[in-house]
Design a protein around this motif. Structure first.
Motif, PDB file in Angstrom:
ATOM      1  N   VAL A  12     -18.226  -2.187  -3.219  1.00  0.00           N
ATOM      2  CA  VAL A  12     -18.791  -1.808  -1.914  1.00  0.00           C
ATOM      3  C   VAL A  12     -17.712  -1.307  -0.951  1.00  0.00           C
ATOM      4  O   VAL A  12     -17.791  -0.196  -0.418  1.00  0.00           O
ATOM      5  CB  VAL A  12     -19.534  -3.023  -1.299  1.00  0.00           C
ATOM      6  N   MET A  13     -16.702  -2.130  -0.752  1.00  0.00           N
ATOM      7  CA  MET A  13     -15.684  -1.771   0.242  1.00  0.00           C
ATOM      8  C   MET A  13     -14.781  -0.659  -0.293  1.00  0.00           C
ATOM      9  O   MET A  13     -14.407   0.247   0.453  1.00  0.00           O
ATOM     10  CB  MET A  13     -14.876  -3.023   0.595  1.00  0.00           C
ATOM     11  N   GLU A  36     -12.050   0.819 -12.440  1.00  0.00           N
ATOM     12  CA  GLU A  36     -13.297   0.077 -12.278  1.00  0.00           C
ATOM     13  C   GLU A  36     -13.768  -0.312 -13.682  1.00  0.00           C
ATOM     14  O   GLU A  36     -13.838   0.539 -14.558  1.00  0.00           O
ATOM     15  CB  GLU A  36     -14.288   1.002 -11.556  1.00  0.00           C
ATOM     16  N   VAL A  72     -10.672  -5.569  -5.166  1.00  0.00           N
ATOM     17  CA  VAL A  72     -11.474  -6.411  -6.060  1.00  0.00           C
ATOM     18  C   VAL A  72     -11.797  -7.711  -5.328  1.00  0.00           C
ATOM     19  O   VAL A  72     -11.281  -7.962  -4.232  1.00  0.00           O
ATOM     20  CB  VAL A  72     -10.714  -6.725  -7.371  1.00  0.00           C
TER      21      VAL A  72
HETATM   22  N1  LIG Z   1     -17.510  -6.144   1.827  1.00  0.00           N
HETATM   23  C1  LIG Z   1     -16.904  -6.473   2.966  1.00  0.00           C
HETATM   24  O1  LIG Z   1     -17.443  -6.353   4.055  1.00  0.00           O
HETATM   25  C2  LIG Z   1     -15.479  -6.981   2.993  1.00  0.00           C
HETATM   26  C3  LIG Z   1     -14.875  -7.278   4.226  1.00  0.00           C
HETATM   27  C4  LIG Z   1     -13.545  -7.721   4.242  1.00  0.00           C
HETATM   28  C5  LIG Z   1     -12.853  -7.868   3.054  1.00  0.00           C
HETATM   29  N2  LIG Z   1     -13.476  -7.594   1.872  1.00  0.00           N
HETATM   30  C6  LIG Z   1     -12.718  -7.785   0.650  1.00  0.00           C
HETATM   31  O2  LIG Z   1     -12.866  -6.653  -0.142  1.00  0.00           O
HETATM   32  C7  LIG Z   1     -12.773  -7.037  -1.494  1.00  0.00           C
HETATM   33  C8  LIG Z   1     -13.861  -6.328  -2.268  1.00  0.00           C
HETATM   34  O3  LIG Z   1     -15.125  -6.715  -1.743  1.00  0.00           O
HETATM   35  P1  LIG Z   1     -16.433  -5.901  -2.091  1.00  0.00           P
HETATM   36  O4  LIG Z   1     -17.490  -6.397  -1.180  1.00  0.00           O
HETATM   37  O5  LIG Z   1     -16.127  -4.451  -2.146  1.00  0.00           O
HETATM   38  O6  LIG Z   1     -16.684  -6.470  -3.579  1.00  0.00           O
HETATM   39  P2  LIG Z   1     -17.380  -5.782  -4.815  1.00  0.00           P
HETATM   40  O7  LIG Z   1     -18.448  -4.836  -4.363  1.00  0.00           O
HETATM   41  O8  LIG Z   1     -17.718  -6.855  -5.795  1.00  0.00           O
HETATM   42  O9  LIG Z   1     -16.199  -4.871  -5.409  1.00  0.00           O
HETATM   43  C9  LIG Z   1     -15.214  -5.296  -6.297  1.00  0.00           C
HETATM   44  C10 LIG Z   1     -15.099  -4.238  -7.406  1.00  0.00           C
HETATM   45  O10 LIG Z   1     -13.952  -4.493  -8.200  1.00  0.00           O
HETATM   46  C11 LIG Z   1     -14.334  -4.415  -9.567  1.00  0.00           C
HETATM   47  N3  LIG Z   1     -13.450  -5.247 -10.386  1.00  0.00           N
HETATM   48  C12 LIG Z   1     -13.600  -6.554 -10.746  1.00  0.00           C
HETATM   49  N4  LIG Z   1     -12.572  -6.965 -11.510  1.00  0.00           N
HETATM   50  C13 LIG Z   1     -11.745  -5.905 -11.640  1.00  0.00           C
HETATM   51  C14 LIG Z   1     -10.529  -5.693 -12.330  1.00  0.00           C
HETATM   52  N5  LIG Z   1      -9.934  -6.676 -13.030  1.00  0.00           N
HETATM   53  N6  LIG Z   1      -9.937  -4.483 -12.252  1.00  0.00           N
HETATM   54  C15 LIG Z   1     -10.514  -3.472 -11.549  1.00  0.00           C
HETATM   55  N7  LIG Z   1     -11.662  -3.612 -10.886  1.00  0.00           N
HETATM   56  C16 LIG Z   1     -12.289  -4.807 -10.923  1.00  0.00           C
HETATM   57  C17 LIG Z   1     -15.748  -4.912  -9.577  1.00  0.00           C
HETATM   58  O11 LIG Z   1     -16.380  -4.513 -10.766  1.00  0.00           O
HETATM   59  P3  LIG Z   1     -17.551  -5.469 -11.383  1.00  0.00           P
HETATM   60  O12 LIG Z   1     -18.698  -5.369 -10.445  1.00  0.00           O
HETATM   61  O13 LIG Z   1     -17.811  -4.874 -12.729  1.00  0.00           O
HETATM   62  O14 LIG Z   1     -16.968  -6.860 -11.443  1.00  0.00           O
HETATM   63  C18 LIG Z   1     -16.326  -4.251  -8.331  1.00  0.00           C
HETATM   64  O15 LIG Z   1     -16.759  -2.947  -8.565  1.00  0.00           O
HETATM   65  C19 LIG Z   1     -12.870  -8.551  -1.549  1.00  0.00           C
HETATM   66  O16 LIG Z   1     -11.608  -9.067  -1.903  1.00  0.00           O
HETATM   67  C20 LIG Z   1     -13.245  -8.956  -0.164  1.00  0.00           C
HETATM   68  O17 LIG Z   1     -12.568 -10.135   0.204  1.00  0.00           O
HETATM   69  C21 LIG Z   1     -14.766  -7.142   1.809  1.00  0.00           C
END
Ligand SMILES: NC(=O)c1ccc[n+]([C@@H]2O[C@H](COP(=O)([O-])OP(=O)(O)OC[C@H]3O[C@@H](n4cnc5c(N)ncnc54)[C@H](OP(=O)(O)O)[C@@H]3O)[C@@H](O)[C@H]2O)c1
Length: 271
Positions: A12-13, A36, A72
């Motif tokens: 997402v992010m 990814e 991630v």
């Molecule tokens: N969303 C927010 O509003 C927000 C705000 C502040 C901080 N963050 C931070 O942003 C980070 C990501 O959040 P998100 O909401 O974007 O999560 P997300 O949608 O789950 O994105 C994570 C991505 O990384 C992939 N991934 C997992 N393991 C991996 C690996 N070993 N190598 C490469 N890619 C891999 C996942 O694939 P799979 O789905 O196949 O596992 C997924 O596509 C988190 O650490 C969070 O703390 C997010």
């Protein structure tokens, strides 16, 4: 063309950042590589943004000349750090930017020894380009690195620089804040329904009132107290409402909410 920007994790992010970096022309699609694991997600990102996509984090790290962003889930951090450990050299030293909640600069610097690292805490409105990101820089960064990170996060909203000891407070305010505002919008709409409005109308009024007030405060730079004073006429409706909010401890509830989230963030960080 040289690959300048690597993204590890196209969720997402990661996608929110990727899409705006390309639309804003900060990086050309041909200058970006994304890793990814999920095949369906890989083909979506490739098709949608015309960037290079791989399952190989190694490749992303070694190809990106300017910056590598870790996007991630925090739980995947140690696996990725281990995966990349044996290729980290000071000859190839891209800026590493992490948006992983709760992963500290010292953890990042232990995983990427002597590399420039920047820790960032964006929030959910970044996905629509209205985010608020706090940045803090590691020991090996210089002004150019900071500029690169600032440019990246200005593509998804505003940014501030803080020292790392304030990251928990940032988490409590702008990180968790969208949930408090969402709760307020929902509660205001409920109030409208209680006062007789149809649900759809109440939702629209509540949402646009919050959006409009935030825009007004943002654009006019008016102090919130001044705006409140301007809309409270003597003996009127708004002061009656404010008296009720104060009786219910509205301000103190928000102050305590931010403090509680900051404290929880600190506890989780120690965890
Ligand atoms: N969303 C927010 O509003 C927000 C705000 C502040 C901080 N963050 C931070 O942003 C980070 C990501 O959040 P998100 O909401 O974007 O999560 P997300 O949608 O789950 O994105 C994570 C991505 O990384 C992939 N991934 C997992 N393991 C991996 C690996 N070993 N190598 C490469 N890619 C891999 C996942 O694939 P799979 O789905 O196949 O596992 C997924 O596509 C988190 O650490 C969070 O703390 C997010």
């Amino acid at each position: 063309m040289t690959i300048k920007f690597g993204l590890i994790g196209g969720g997402v992010m990661g996608e929110a950042l990727l899409s705006r970096l390309i639309v804003r022309g900060i990086y050309q699609a041909s200058e970006v590589i994304v890793s990814e694991p999920q095949p369906s997600r890989q083909s979506f990102l490739k098709q949608q943004y015309e960037v290079a996509v791989t399952a190989d984090n190694y490749l992303v790290f070694t190809q990106a000349q300017e910056a590598v962003m870790l996007a991630v889930k925090p739980q995947a951090f140690s696996a990725i750090a281990q995966e990349l450990a044996d290729i980290i050299t000071t000859e190839h030293s891209p800026l590493v930017i992490s948006i992983l909640a709760g992963v500290s600069l010292s953890q990042l610097e232990a995983a990427f020894p002597q590399l420039p690292v920047i820790r960032a805490m964006p929030n959910t409105p970044a996905t629509v380009g209205a985010g608020m990101t706090a940045l803090c820089s590691g020991a090996y960064t210089n002004a150019k690195h900071q500029q690169t990170a600032q440019q990246i996060f200005s593509a998804v909203g505003e940014f501030v620089e803080v020292s790392e000891n304030l990251m928990d407070a940032v988490t409590g305010l702008s990180g968790s804040g969208p949930a408090y505002v969402a709760l307020m919008v929902e509660a205001m709409a409920d109030g409208g329904v209680a006062a007789g409005l149809p649900r759809a109308v109440a939702n629209q009024l509540a949402l646009q009132t919050v959006l409009g007030t935030a825009t007004l405060l943002h654009e006019s730079k008016m102090h919130p107290a001044e705006l409140k004073d301007r809309v409270t006429s003597p003996g009127g409706t708004t002061i009656a409402a404010i008296a009720q909010l104060e009786r219910a401890g509205f301000r103190s509830a928000l102050i305590e909410a931010v403090k509680a989230a900051a404290q929880r963030s600190q506890e989780l960080g120690k965890g």
